[in-house]
Design an enzyme around this catalytic site. Structure first.
Site, PDB file in Angstrom:
ATOM      1  N   PHE A 102       0.897  -1.256  -0.006  1.00 57.11           N
ATOM      2  CA  PHE A 102      -0.033  -0.196   0.136  1.00 57.11           C
ATOM      3  C   PHE A 102       0.850   1.194  -0.008  1.00 57.11           C
ATOM      4  CE2 PHE A 102      -3.103  -3.141   1.006  1.00 57.11           C
ATOM      5  CZ  PHE A 102      -4.192  -2.834   0.896  1.00 57.11           C
ATOM      6  N   ALA A 103       0.678   2.049  -1.186  1.00 57.24           N
ATOM      7  CA  ALA A 103       1.356   3.497  -1.407  1.00 57.24           C
ATOM      8  C   ALA A 103       0.693   4.476  -1.385  1.00 57.24           C
ATOM      9  CB  ALA A 103       2.132   3.204  -2.584  1.00 57.24           C
ATOM     10  N   VAL A 104      -0.021   4.827   0.099  1.00 55.25           N
ATOM     11  CA  VAL A 104      -1.112   5.865   0.226  1.00 55.25           C
ATOM     12  C   VAL A 104      -0.515   6.967   0.619  1.00 55.25           C
ATOM     13  CG1 VAL A 104      -3.401   6.507   1.331  1.00 55.25           C
ATOM     14  CG2 VAL A 104      -2.764   3.811   0.553  1.00 55.25           C
ATOM     15  N   ASP A 192       4.798  -3.972   3.908  1.00 51.47           N
ATOM     16  CA  ASP A 192       4.723  -2.761   4.179  1.00 51.47           C
ATOM     17  C   ASP A 192       5.719  -1.833   3.094  1.00 51.47           C
ATOM     18  OD1 ASP A 192       3.076  -2.618   6.320  1.00 51.47           O
ATOM     19  OD2 ASP A 192       4.435  -1.629   7.625  1.00 51.47           O
ATOM     20  N   VAL A 193       5.328  -0.624   2.566  1.00 51.94           N
ATOM     21  CA  VAL A 193       6.033  -0.130   1.454  1.00 51.94           C
ATOM     22  C   VAL A 193       7.363   0.881   2.061  1.00 51.94           C
ATOM     23  CG1 VAL A 193       4.819   2.044   1.527  1.00 51.94           C
ATOM     24  CG2 VAL A 193       5.971   1.193  -0.464  1.00 51.94           C
ATOM     25  N   ASP A 194       7.266   1.148   3.275  1.00 48.17           N
ATOM     26  CA  ASP A 194       8.348   2.057   3.766  1.00 48.17           C
ATOM     27  C   ASP A 194       9.537   0.961   4.347  1.00 48.17           C
ATOM     28  OD1 ASP A 194       6.851   1.140   5.967  1.00 48.17           O
ATOM     29  OD2 ASP A 194       7.217   2.940   7.084  1.00 48.17           O
ATOM     30  N   HIS A 214       8.495 -10.145  15.496  1.00 55.07           N
ATOM     31  CA  HIS A 214       8.731  -8.449  15.624  1.00 55.07           C
ATOM     32  C   HIS A 214      10.232  -8.342  16.406  1.00 55.07           C
ATOM     33  CE1 HIS A 214       8.600  -4.344  17.009  1.00 55.07           C
ATOM     34  NE2 HIS A 214       7.251  -4.298  16.660  1.00 55.07           N
ATOM     35  N   THR A 226       3.243  -6.114  23.766  1.00 55.45           N
ATOM     36  CA  THR A 226       2.304  -5.138  23.599  1.00 55.45           C
ATOM     37  C   THR A 226       1.108  -5.446  22.770  1.00 55.45           C
ATOM     38  OG1 THR A 226       3.450  -4.299  21.528  1.00 55.45           O
ATOM     39  CG2 THR A 226       3.966  -3.129  23.704  1.00 55.45           C
ATOM     40  N   GLU A 284      -2.321  -4.478  13.712  1.00 55.16           N
ATOM     41  CA  GLU A 284      -1.353  -5.427  14.233  1.00 55.16           C
ATOM     42  C   GLU A 284      -1.699  -5.992  15.448  1.00 55.16           C
ATOM     43  OE1 GLU A 284       3.172  -4.856  14.158  1.00 55.16           O
ATOM     44  OE2 GLU A 284       2.825  -4.282  16.175  1.00 55.16           O
TER      45      GLU A 284
END
Length: 334
Positions: A102-104, A192-194, A214, A226, A284
């Site tokens: 997703f590149a929003v 994820d895109v980043d 994680h 968490t 998540e």
């Protein structure tokens, strides 16, 4: 004579009615047979006879890390798999992998590096379809793709809050898994895109359902996870439960299993919203709840999700495969 002619006419009409129906059934049967992905009868294909070291029952591949969960799912670390053997097995199945990203809004700036590094390291030698979801299709970069690899741009709406963008990802993946992905690919990888691919990420990760440890919690006890701890939320996990803490930025599996996961998470978030509550880590948190009660069939080590800027490079990590790109979170999200 009249009755005889009438009987012949009825019989002839019946034959005329049966013939198109028979043709239709045969066409449908052939279509179904051709559509059954990776289940063709006949010759299984050429088998690789390449020699490789014999597995030694009394010599574990890694002794410094856990390589098997209590439910017998392998945990994938460098040194625990033979990629040549795996590549051959998946090529025999004519496997196609879908990679959703997703590149929003401002996140579209990360897409070029993501795609360029994916071409270098992600499922090299296999058929891949990149599914890019964006609200800015005109900004999707032109990246040269290898043979058997293509990019599909799918337009989605944006949301004011980044949390809503993240949470609606589950709804979108669930919808497209049912409507499109199941007809085009065998496995889905949701990323994820980043981020960028820094080293090999291949078919060793593929399974019915996989999650990724994680990097901030792989050494921790469950009390430190968490998880969502409020019983009012559908993502609630009690303090005395939990296997691992999974990252929402890299998960996947077969299309049907990813559909089940994303649909369940979306429905849980809708129920939370109706009750006026939002899970602590949004999608998540719901992912972790799902994977607790629907055990993944493979677990990826933190090699497949790392932030070197925050965590350095400990010796236990033989390779860093999929890593965070340095960024100003506040500037990107606003």
């Amino acid at each position: 004579m009249k009755d005889l002619r009438f009987g012949r006419l009825k019989c002839y009409s019946l034959h005329l009615g049966i013939l198109p129906l028979t043709v239709l059934v045969l066409v449908f049967f052939c279509f179904v047979c051709l559509s059954l992905r990776s289940q063709e009868w006949g010759h299984p294909g050429a088998v690789n006879r390449k020699a490789y070291p014999q597995p030694r029952v009394l010599t574990p591949t890694r002794t410094d890390v856990l390589v098997l969960t209590p439910w017998l799912a392998p945990i994938i670390w460098e040194g625990t798999f033979d990629i040549d053997t795996l590549n051959e097995q998946f090529r025999l199945r004519n496997t196609t992998i879908g990679l959703t990203v997703f590149a929003v809004k401002k996140y579209v700036v990360f897409l070029k590096l993501f795609l360029e590094t994916a071409e270098q390291h992600f499922m090299v030698g296999h058929k891949v379809i990149y599914y890019v979801f964006t609200d800015r299709p005109a900004d999707v970069p032109q990246v040269p793709l290898g043979a058997g690899r293509r990019l599909v741009v799918l337009t989605v709406r944006n949301y004011t809050r980044w949390q809503d963008v993240s949470m609606h990802r589950m709804e979108v993946i669930s919808h497209f898994s049912e409507q499109r992905f199941r007809h085009e690919v065998d496995y889905l990888v949701c990323a994820d895109v980043d981020m960028k691919f820094r080293d090999h990420v291949g078919v060793e990760i593929l399974s019915a359902l996989f999650g990724t440890l994680h990097p901030g919690f792989y050494r921790s006890r469950r009390e430190s996870f968490t998880y969502e701890r409020r019983p009012q939320s559908q993502a609630y996990i009690p303090w005395d439960q939990g296997d691992f803490y999974y990252m929402g930025a890299f998960f996947g599996g077969s299309v049907v299993e990813v559909h089940h996961l994303t649909k369940a998470c979306h429905q849980a978030m809708v129920e939370d919203q109706a009750n006026g509550i939002e899970a602590v880590w949004h999608d998540e948190s719901h992912l972790n709840k799902y994977l607790l009660y629907h055990k993944p069939t493979k677990v990826l080590s933190p090699e497949y999700m790392w932030d070197q800027q925050l965590l350095g490079w400990p010796s236990i990590m033989k390779k860093l495969r999929y890593v965070a790109v340095p960024k100003n979170h506040q500037a990107i999200r606003n």
